[in-house]
Design a protein around this motif. Structure first.
Motif, mmCIF file in Angstrom:
data_model
loop_
_atom_site.group_PDB
_atom_site.id
_atom_site.type_symbol
_atom_site.label_atom_id
_atom_site.label_comp_id
_atom_site.label_asym_id
_atom_site.label_seq_id
_atom_site.Cartn_x
_atom_site.Cartn_y
_atom_site.Cartn_z
ATOM 1 N N ILE A 9 46.801 26.804 41.708
ATOM 2 C CA ILE A 9 46.538 28.014 42.490
ATOM 3 C C ILE A 9 45.303 28.729 41.961
ATOM 4 O O ILE A 9 44.435 29.157 42.730
ATOM 5 N N LEU A 10 45.199 28.860 40.634
ATOM 6 C CA LEU A 10 44.048 29.532 40.051
ATOM 7 C C LEU A 10 42.756 28.779 40.322
ATOM 8 O O LEU A 10 41.716 29.382 40.586
ATOM 9 N N HIS A 12 37.639 28.228 43.430
ATOM 10 C CA HIS A 12 36.856 27.463 44.395
ATOM 11 C C HIS A 12 36.559 28.309 45.631
ATOM 12 O O HIS A 12 35.435 28.314 46.145
ATOM 13 N N ALA A 13 37.543 29.054 46.120
ATOM 14 C CA ALA A 13 37.332 29.907 47.291
ATOM 15 C C ALA A 13 36.302 30.994 47.005
ATOM 16 O O ALA A 13 35.480 31.329 47.863
ATOM 17 N N ARG A 14 36.327 31.520 45.799
ATOM 18 C CA ARG A 14 35.374 32.566 45.422
ATOM 19 C C ARG A 14 33.949 32.017 45.421
ATOM 20 O O ARG A 14 33.014 32.682 45.866
ATOM 21 N N VAL A 15 33.787 30.786 44.952
ATOM 22 C CA VAL A 15 32.461 30.166 44.933
ATOM 23 C C VAL A 15 32.010 29.824 46.346
ATOM 24 O O VAL A 15 30.838 29.985 46.690
ATOM 25 N N LEU A 16 32.938 29.357 47.188
ATOM 26 C CA LEU A 16 32.576 28.960 48.553
ATOM 27 C C LEU A 16 32.083 30.129 49.400
ATOM 28 O O LEU A 16 31.411 29.919 50.403
ATOM 29 N N LYS A 17 32.414 31.359 48.997
ATOM 30 C CA LYS A 17 31.901 32.520 49.717
ATOM 31 C C LYS A 17 30.391 32.645 49.545
ATOM 32 O O LYS A 17 29.707 33.182 50.400
ATOM 33 N N LYS A 18 29.879 32.129 48.413
ATOM 34 C CA LYS A 18 28.469 32.329 48.079
ATOM 35 C C LYS A 18 27.574 31.149 48.425
ATOM 36 O O LYS A 18 26.383 31.335 48.630
ATOM 37 N N ILE A 19 28.112 29.930 48.428
ATOM 38 C CA ILE A 19 27.258 28.766 48.657
ATOM 39 C C ILE A 19 27.631 28.072 49.959
ATOM 40 O O ILE A 19 28.786 28.091 50.370
ATOM 41 N N PHE A 72 25.188 22.319 44.033
ATOM 42 C CA PHE A 72 26.315 21.756 43.290
ATOM 43 C C PHE A 72 27.513 22.689 43.363
ATOM 44 O O PHE A 72 27.415 23.883 43.095
ATOM 45 N N ASP A 73 28.662 22.130 43.725
ATOM 46 C CA ASP A 73 29.926 22.866 43.808
ATOM 47 C C ASP A 73 30.921 22.168 42.893
ATOM 48 O O ASP A 73 31.382 21.077 43.184
ATOM 49 N N ARG A 74 31.246 22.808 41.779
ATOM 50 C CA ARG A 74 32.155 22.192 40.818
ATOM 51 C C ARG A 74 33.616 22.376 41.209
ATOM 52 O O ARG A 74 34.527 21.930 40.507
ATOM 53 N N ALA A 75 33.878 23.023 42.325
ATOM 54 C CA ALA A 75 35.211 23.151 42.924
ATOM 55 C C ALA A 75 36.221 23.839 42.015
ATOM 56 O O ALA A 75 37.398 23.514 42.021
#
Length: 127
Positions: A10-11, A16-23, A102-105
């Protein structure tokens, strides 16, 4: 014990969702996202505008295990991740993609994730 594993998942999903907002990945500069399981690592180039996966590679792909055996300084899963990153970069360059995001997920940037990214850079991709 089962509850802790669920909490970690869950964490990671939240990170990952927080990063996907930006990239975002585009057709010219797709998003290179990684998925790490206990045994393998997968990388995909994703065009978020169209919602399509352009190409992907896994540590289970043909030639990755043999390529990892030829590396001298690193062994095991880290070596296979490095070779898989290099293979993804070669395929991306053949497809005309030179730059990625790059998205480290949500995974920490060390170990296999870092080796995958370094292999992609060594293969010619720019982040």
């Amino acid at each position: 014990m089962k509850n802790m594993a669920r909490q970690r998942r869950i964490l990671r999903a939240r990170r990952h969702a927080r990063v996907l907002k930006k990239i975002r990945g585009t057709a010219e500069r797709p998003r290179l996202v990684v998925f790490r399981s206990l045994r393998h690592l997968e990388g995909q180039l994703v065009d978020d505008d169209q919602g399509a996966t352009l190409l992907g590679v896994s540590t289970r792909a043909a030639g990755v295990q043999e390529g990892a055996a030829s590396l001298e300084d690193v062994t095991g899963k880290v070596a296979t991740s490095f070779v898989a990153g290099r293979l993804l970069a070669e395929r991306a360059i053949e497809a005309g993609i030179n730059e990625v995001v790059f998205d480290r997920a949500g995974y920490p940037y060390h170990g296999r994730v870092k080796a995958f990214a370094e292999g992609a850079r060594k293969g010619g991709l720019r982040f």
